[in-house]
Design a protein around this motif. Structure first.
Motif, PDB file in Angstrom:
ATOM      1  N   ASP A   1      21.074   5.748 -46.547  1.00  0.00           N
ATOM      2  CA  ASP A   1      22.431   6.625 -46.451  1.00  0.00           C
ATOM      3  C   ASP A   1      22.517   7.345 -45.057  1.00  0.00           C
ATOM      4  O   ASP A   1      24.061   7.576 -44.983  1.00  0.00           O
ATOM      5  N   GLU A   2      21.854   8.476 -44.722  1.00  0.00           N
ATOM      6  CA  GLU A   2      21.651   8.993 -43.308  1.00  0.00           C
ATOM      7  C   GLU A   2      21.536   8.417 -41.944  1.00  0.00           C
ATOM      8  O   GLU A   2      22.539   8.642 -41.127  1.00  0.00           O
ATOM      9  N   GLN A   3      21.204   7.033 -42.585  1.00  0.00           N
ATOM     10  CA  GLN A   3      22.018   6.103 -41.041  1.00  0.00           C
ATOM     11  C   GLN A   3      23.432   5.449 -40.768  1.00  0.00           C
ATOM     12  O   GLN A   3      23.857   5.010 -40.116  1.00  0.00           O
ATOM     13  N   LEU A   4      23.741   5.338 -42.242  1.00  0.00           N
ATOM     14  CA  LEU A   4      25.452   4.480 -42.072  1.00  0.00           C
ATOM     15  C   LEU A   4      25.897   5.165 -40.957  1.00  0.00           C
ATOM     16  O   LEU A   4      26.021   6.482 -41.154  1.00  0.00           O
ATOM     17  N   GLN A   5      26.312   4.773 -40.348  1.00  0.00           N
ATOM     18  CA  GLN A   5      27.161   5.088 -39.232  1.00  0.00           C
ATOM     19  C   GLN A   5      28.853   4.405 -38.813  1.00  0.00           C
ATOM     20  O   GLN A   5      28.650   3.182 -39.737  1.00  0.00           O
ATOM     21  N   GLY A   6      29.603   4.458 -38.408  1.00  0.00           N
ATOM     22  CA  GLY A   6      30.601   4.085 -38.072  1.00  0.00           C
ATOM     23  C   GLY A   6      32.148   4.812 -37.943  1.00  0.00           C
ATOM     24  O   GLY A   6      32.212   6.097 -38.914  1.00  0.00           O
TER      25      GLY A   6
END
Length: 300
Positions: free
Chosen positions: A89-94
């Motif tokens: 979750d913490e690494q999801l980006q975009g």
């Protein structure tokens, strides 16, 4: 070396890491007997005994200890490769571009996006509020919130909620004009409608006895957004048919009154619509799941 041998090395490393065949099987999503078969074939291929196995525990042989060092590195690399394309979750980006009707955006999505940002702080959201439906491909929209029924079979539609239309007016309007007691009285009232023009609209009212009443109603005031219609109704300028998720709070606050509650005016759905078919990006999956869990979650 073939792919089967690489997989058996990963199974072996998982068994050592998890401490048992059963735990490794659960982690890998295969049966315990399949884990045992992979270990047996690996040992046969290596012509070595890699594990001491008893009914209570497993331990590495001297050769197994040396072999595990390399297999553990292989397992570590496999996990890193997976994390690179399936981040937590913490690494999801975009970025995600969302289109939604004005009322849903202002009354529901704003609060939802606040919670979403707490959970996924690196995902940027672009929110476009329009009551008219936009071409998702032309406008590069990832998710469109639509009401009514999906009208494009090429897009994927996820139902978020269901709603009824309510006939409502303000206490001030009722005090000045009276409350209709039957659909036959409705032609004598001032209508506020979401429309681009003042042309008459065909409306149908059904009751629990199966009676149907069809009327041609002409707007006294027309407005291009449902939220604008709501504000006009609250000002006492007329009555309107509006979705329950828009009028729920004003009804609870007694700023509006529901009229003819025994008559059914129409039912629709709230959908999240996207164009991703086979593979949905992780950030989009996260948003869709968030909407399914939280947007109008108290709506039947």
């Amino acid at each position: 070396m073939d792919a089967s041998q690489l997989y058996r090395m990963l199974v072996f490393a998982s068994v050592v890491e998890q401490g048992s065949l059963t735990a490794a099987a659960e982690t890998l999503g295969i049966s315990r007997s399949m884990v045992s078969q992979h270990l047996k074939r690996l040992e046969n291929r290596c012509q070595l005994s890699l594990l001491h196995r008893t009914t209570r525990k497993i331990s590495l042989t001297q050769e197994g200890q040396q072999f595990y060092h390399y297999c553990a590195e292989l397992l570590k690399l496999a996990k890193q490769a997976e994390a690179a394309i399936i981040p937590n979750d913490e690494q999801l980006q975009g970025s995600i571009k969302i289109a939604a009707p004005v009322a849903i955006g202002e009354l529901a999505l704003a609060a939802l996006l606040k919670e979403f940002h707490k959970r996924y702080p690196q995902i940027h959201v672009s929110l476009q509020l329009e009551d008219r439906k936009l071409d998702q491909l032309e406008h590069h929209i990832d998710i469109a919130i639509q009401t009514g029924q999906p009208d494009n079979e090429e897009l994927v539609a996820i139902k978020l909620a269901q709603y009824d239309d309510y006939l409502v007016a303000s206490p001030e309007y009722i005090a000045n004009h009276g409350a209709p007691l039957h659909p036959d009285n409705l032609n004598h009232h001032q209508w506020i409608m979401q429309s681009a023009n003042q042309l008459p609209r065909r409306c149908q009212f059904d009751n629990s006895d199966g009676e149907k009443f069809t009327l041609q109603l002409t707007p006294f005031i027309n407005c291009n957004t449902s939220l604008g219609c709501l504000k006009l109704v609250k000002e006492g300028l007329g009555l309107a048919m509006l979705p329950e998720h828009i009028v729920k709070q004003p009804l609870q606050a007694e700023k509006l009154v529901r009229l003819l509650p025994d008559y059914h005016l129409g039912r629709g759905g709230i959908f999240a619509v996207h164009s991703y078919q086979d593979v949905v990006p992780a950030r989009i999956r996260a948003m869709l799941a968030f909407m399914e869990q939280r947007l109008y979650r108290d709506t039947p």
